[in-house]
Structures are given as C-alpha cells and as structure tokens.
Design an enzyme around this catalytic site. Structure first.
Site, PDB file in Angstrom:
ATOM      1  N   ARG A  30       1.044  -1.172  -0.053  1.00 46.65           N
ATOM      2  CA  ARG A  30      -0.130   0.037  -0.001  1.00 46.65           C
ATOM      3  C   ARG A  30       0.788   1.210  -0.056  1.00 46.65           C
ATOM      4  O   ARG A  30       0.460   2.157  -0.620  1.00 46.65           O
ATOM      5  CB  ARG A  30      -0.899  -0.015   1.092  1.00 46.65           C
ATOM      6  N   ASN A  74      -6.267  -2.481   2.277  1.00 44.75           N
ATOM      7  CA  ASN A  74      -6.268  -4.015   2.513  1.00 44.75           C
ATOM      8  C   ASN A  74      -7.817  -4.357   2.382  1.00 44.75           C
ATOM      9  O   ASN A  74      -8.454  -3.813   3.070  1.00 44.75           O
ATOM     10  CB  ASN A  74      -5.665  -4.544   3.605  1.00 44.75           C
TER      11      ASN A  74
END
Length: 90
Positions: A18, A36
């Site tokens: 990320r 996520n």
C-alpha cells in the site's frame, strides 16, 4: 480525466505494498485511495489524466520489490469522486 477501480491479488499484504502504491500515485499526481481487504487483497481507486493513470496501473501490476502480484482486476468507472489526495485507508 479517468477513474479506475482495481483489486490486486497475490502477496500484497504485509510487504509494504500500500505504501508503494501511495508513493507511486503521489509522485504521478494521482488522486484516490488504497486499502487492504479482509480477503487478503488490496483495493484501490484512482483518478487522473488518462495516460498517467494507465502508466500508474501498469506499475502497480508489476508490484514492489517485496510483493508478488498474481492478478489485477480493473474497471473504469463512469463517474468521478473528485478525491483531494491519494491516501491509505484503514
């Protein structure tokens, strides 16, 4: 301007993926978010100029040094969300 939604699967959680996505987006001036999922994937939405977004998505598909992307499902969205920045959610 285009707006895309993507779900990335593979080894993409617990490896800084990320942060990699956010860094690439910010460097390219993209707006949107990444997070996520409970299923172990990473989800993102991104807006920007067409070629920049397409280049960004190619880079995301290649992955970061510690990740391994096995699949990436993408769809262009018909409406814009007018994000203010690119952030990590959750």
């Amino acid at each position: 301007m285009i707006h895309y939604h993507a779900i990335i699967t593979g080894r993409v959680q617990g490896v800084g993926f990320r942060y990699f996505v956010q860094g690439e987006a910010v460097n390219r001036g993209m707006k949107g978010w990444v997070r996520n999922t409970d299923e172990g994937h990473v989800e993102l939405k991104v807006e920007g100029e067409q070629q920049e977004v397409l280049d960004f998505l190619k880079t995301v598909r290649k992955g970061s040094p510690f990740s391994k992307v096995t699949d990436m499902q993408m769809e262009q969205l018909p409406e814009f969300a007018h994000y203010q920045d690119f952030r990590i959610k959750g």
